[in-house]
Design an enzyme around this catalytic site. Structure first.
Site, short mmCIF file in Angstrom:
data_model
loop_
_atom_site.label_atom_id
_atom_site.label_comp_id
_atom_site.label_asym_id
_atom_site.label_seq_id
_atom_site.Cartn_x
_atom_site.Cartn_y
_atom_site.Cartn_z
N LYS A 169 33.55 42.91 46.40
CA LYS A 169 34.15 41.79 45.69
C LYS A 169 35.19 42.37 44.73
O LYS A 169 34.88 42.83 43.64
CB LYS A 169 33.12 40.98 44.89
N GLY A 200 36.87 36.50 45.46
CA GLY A 200 36.51 35.24 44.81
C GLY A 200 36.20 35.49 43.35
O GLY A 200 36.39 36.60 42.85
N GLY A 202 34.08 35.99 39.85
CA GLY A 202 32.89 36.77 39.50
C GLY A 202 31.64 35.92 39.43
O GLY A 202 30.58 36.32 39.94
N VAL A 205 31.19 34.65 43.69
CA VAL A 205 30.92 35.70 44.69
C VAL A 205 30.10 36.83 44.06
O VAL A 205 29.09 37.28 44.64
CB VAL A 205 32.25 36.25 45.26
N GLY A 206 30.52 37.28 42.88
CA GLY A 206 29.80 38.37 42.21
C GLY A 206 28.35 37.98 41.94
O GLY A 206 27.42 38.74 42.22
N CYS A 278 40.08 52.49 31.14
CA CYS A 278 38.77 52.63 30.48
C CYS A 278 38.68 53.96 29.75
O CYS A 278 38.00 54.08 28.75
CB CYS A 278 37.65 52.51 31.51
P1 NAD Z 1 35.35 42.00 34.04
O1 NAD Z 1 33.98 42.47 33.67
O2 NAD Z 1 35.84 40.74 33.48
O3 NAD Z 1 35.45 41.84 35.64
C1 NAD Z 1 35.10 42.90 36.50
C2 NAD Z 1 34.66 42.32 37.84
O4 NAD Z 1 33.43 41.61 37.65
C3 NAD Z 1 35.65 41.32 38.44
O5 NAD Z 1 35.71 41.52 39.83
C4 NAD Z 1 35.02 39.99 38.09
O6 NAD Z 1 35.39 38.94 38.96
C5 NAD Z 1 33.53 40.33 38.24
N1 NAD Z 1 32.61 39.42 37.55
C6 NAD Z 1 32.86 38.58 36.50
N2 NAD Z 1 31.75 37.88 36.19
C7 NAD Z 1 30.77 38.28 37.05
C8 NAD Z 1 29.40 37.93 37.21
N3 NAD Z 1 28.80 37.03 36.44
N4 NAD Z 1 28.68 38.56 38.17
C9 NAD Z 1 29.25 39.51 38.95
N5 NAD Z 1 30.56 39.87 38.86
C10 NAD Z 1 31.30 39.27 37.91
O7 NAD Z 1 36.31 43.22 33.71
P2 NAD Z 1 37.89 43.30 33.93
O8 NAD Z 1 38.53 42.48 32.87
O9 NAD Z 1 38.21 43.03 35.36
O10 NAD Z 1 38.16 44.85 33.68
C11 NAD Z 1 38.31 45.41 32.41
C12 NAD Z 1 37.06 46.14 31.98
O11 NAD Z 1 36.69 47.11 32.96
C13 NAD Z 1 37.27 46.92 30.71
O12 NAD Z 1 36.18 46.72 29.84
C14 NAD Z 1 37.31 48.36 31.19
O13 NAD Z 1 36.94 49.31 30.25
C15 NAD Z 1 36.38 48.34 32.34
N6 NAD Z 1 36.66 49.47 33.24
C16 NAD Z 1 35.76 50.51 33.33
C17 NAD Z 1 36.03 51.62 34.14
C18 NAD Z 1 35.09 52.79 34.25
O14 NAD Z 1 35.24 53.58 35.18
N7 NAD Z 1 34.14 52.95 33.37
C19 NAD Z 1 37.22 51.64 34.86
C20 NAD Z 1 38.10 50.58 34.74
C21 NAD Z 1 37.81 49.48 33.94
#
Ligand code: NAD
Length: 471
Positions: A169, A200, A202, A205-206, A278
């Site tokens: 996803k 889709g 989060g 689909v998530g 990140c």
């Molecule tokens: P996010 O948590 O909003 O979304 C990440 C993914 O999770 C997306 O695909 C989203 O659709 C999905 N998602 C959202 N709600 C969900 C749910 N309830 N259940 C399952 N999946 C769900 O994060 P973002 O805004 O896409 O990315 C930014 C964040 O990612 C920052 O905090 C950053 O630090 C972190 N990040 C971490 C790393 C690492 O390697 N540690 C790398 C890159 C980004």
């Protein structure tokens, strides 16, 4: 106008059952460039069913069969390096030089996983006991938007090396990039159902992946808030989880550092991927005694970090990915000013000459205290906090005074001393004197930066279960 209305399930592109359509917006000008039809729970369940069927045979594949598939994935992705990079520049606004590196690291992940698999003892025995490392089952791979191709390739490579089948996803903000990547990976002629991709939301689909009992493992890259939800909701079906979350990484400049040489390195660490990284080194810890020289060096180095069109190879900082991210960065710049930090460069608003798109001014705050919100919370934009310290012990204490522990850097001339400082930092990775990478070294965080590790054998381990047979 591009339109994507299908998902990749069981080896084919199939029409979406979900009907909701989302606009894809170009971050450089805020214009709609594509429409994507979002998957729903039914699409997700179909993808999980395909992965479950495929696991019955792929879960019993040999090391050699998996190595061959990794090689084919590597070839297929390599052939599309330029298309993948262009899609990342257009849809995400990633600056072309860095986007190319990110895509290349994703492609390299297949080779790195093949090498790690070759070196990983999958069976050990002693006396009448044999222990094998078995694939955990169907894996749900959920990615963030800031390096979508890298996350997909990295997670897929580790899962395949372990013998898992997957449902991916991707971030819905990365639909175009994902499509280019999946069309490339389709050319690898994979066993049907090994790779499934459903784009889709989060919470649709998530959430289905997290609650579905046929998914054994979730590997997630994203925010702490969603990571917490996944851990909590996944517990009901005893999901194994790998969580790659946020960071507020410290860069410790030691008092023997050559300032004019190390400040550009510190700024590269802070502003990489336009600050939407990140691992970005967003807290720069400098000796109080050298603060004036540091301020001058930062001001002098800033012209090397121009904001601009991400497709221009001279540009160092592109737009933020979305209006929401633009506003988040602005609100933190405002907060920093309210908290009493001093703006050395940048500040609120758009840079001169940028009236459209989600461009922000790269901003450096000085006179920052580590307890300020701008020093504790992840901003995810090009905003650097300079914090002064009086002794090495104080620098280490400030570096560790964070809920995060993903990445850190130590800059200095005496390598022995830099290593000693690095050994005391509570973070999953510490680099000395430069941003560098090793695809066999683990990646992941202490504390709120996550659970588990990716890359190399550590990444493969995360998709394996040890099983003992005793006679
Ligand atoms: P996010 O948590 O909003 O979304 C990440 C993914 O999770 C997306 O695909 C989203 O659709 C999905 N998602 C959202 N709600 C969900 C749910 N309830 N259940 C399952 N999946 C769900 O994060 P973002 O805004 O896409 O990315 C930014 C964040 O990612 C920052 O905090 C950053 O630090 C972190 N990040 C971490 C790393 C690492 O390697 N540690 C790398 C890159 C980004």
């Amino acid at each position: 106008m591009k339109a994507i209305a299908n998902h990749y399930i069981n080896g084919s592109f199939v029409e979406s059952h979900g009907r909701e359509v989302m606009d894809i917006i170009k971050p450089t000008n805020g214009q709609v460039i594509a429409h994507v039809t979002l998957a729903d729970e039914e699409d997700t369940r179909r993808a999980i069913a395909a992965a479950k069927t495929a696991f019955a045979s792929f879960g019993r594949s040999t090391r050699e069969e998996r190595a061959k598939i990794l090689r084919r994935l590597h070839e297929a992705a390599s052939a599309h390096l330029d298309d993948l990079t262009s899609a990342m520049v257009e849809e995400y606004g990633g600056v072309v030089q860095f986007a190319g590196l990110i895509v290349q690291s994703g492609i390299n992940a297949f080779q790195a996983a093949e090498q790690a698999l070759d070196e990983l003892p999958l069976t050990r025995s002693w006396g009448k006991t044999t222990v094998t490392l078995e694939p955990v089952g169907v894996a749900g791979l959920i990615t963030a938007w800031n390096a979508n191709a890298l996350f997909i390739c990295l997670k897929l490579a580790s899962a395949v090396a372990a013998g898992c089948t997957v449902v991916i996803k991707p971030s819905e903000l990365s639909s175009l990039q994902t499509r280019v990547l999946v069309e490339a990976l389709h050319e690898a002629d994979l066993p049907k159902g090994l790779l499934n991709v459903v784009t889709g939301l989060g919470n649709v689909v998530g959430a289905e992946l997290v609650r579905n009992p046929d998914v054994a493992k979730i590997s997630f890259t994203g925010s702490v808030a969603v990571g917490e939800t996944i851990m909590r909701d996944g517990a009901k079906t005893m999901k194994r989880v790998t969580l790659e979350l946020g960071g507020k990484s410290p860069t410790i400049m030691l008092d023997d550092a050559v300032i004019d040489k190390e400040i550009p390195s510190a700024l590269i660490l802070a502003f990489m991927n336009s600050g939407q990284a990140c691992a970005a080194g967003t807290r720069l810890l400098v000796p109080n005694s050298r603060l004036d020289a540091v301020r001058r060096a930062i001001v002098n180095a800033m012209p090397a970090f121009p904001v601009g069109d991400p497709a221009d190879p001279k540009t160092a900082i592109g737009p933020m990915v979305s209006q929401k991210q633009y506003e988040q960065v602005q609100s933190y710049i405002r907060k920093g000013i309210q908290e009493g930090a001093e703006v050395l460069v940048g500040g609120e608003g758009r840079p001169k000459g940028f009236d459209a798109g989600y461009f922000v001014k790269p901003t450096v705050f000085v006179n920052v205290r580590n307890d300020m919100a701008i020093a504790q919370e992840e901003i995810f934009g090009p905003v650097l906090c300079v914090i002064a310290y009086d002794s090495e012990e104080e620098a280490i204490r400030i570096a560790n005074d964070s809920k995060y522990g993903l990445h850190a850097a130590v800059l200095g001339t005496d390598l022995e001393r830099a290593r000693r400082v690095a050994s005391q930092i509570r973070a999953g990775r510490v680099v000395i004197n430069n941003m560098t990478d090793d695809p066999q070294a683990p990646w992941g965080g202490f504390k709120y930066s996550g659970v588990g590790r990716e890359y190399g054998r550590y990444g493969i381990d995360a998709f394996l279960e040890p099983k003992a047979i005793l006679e």
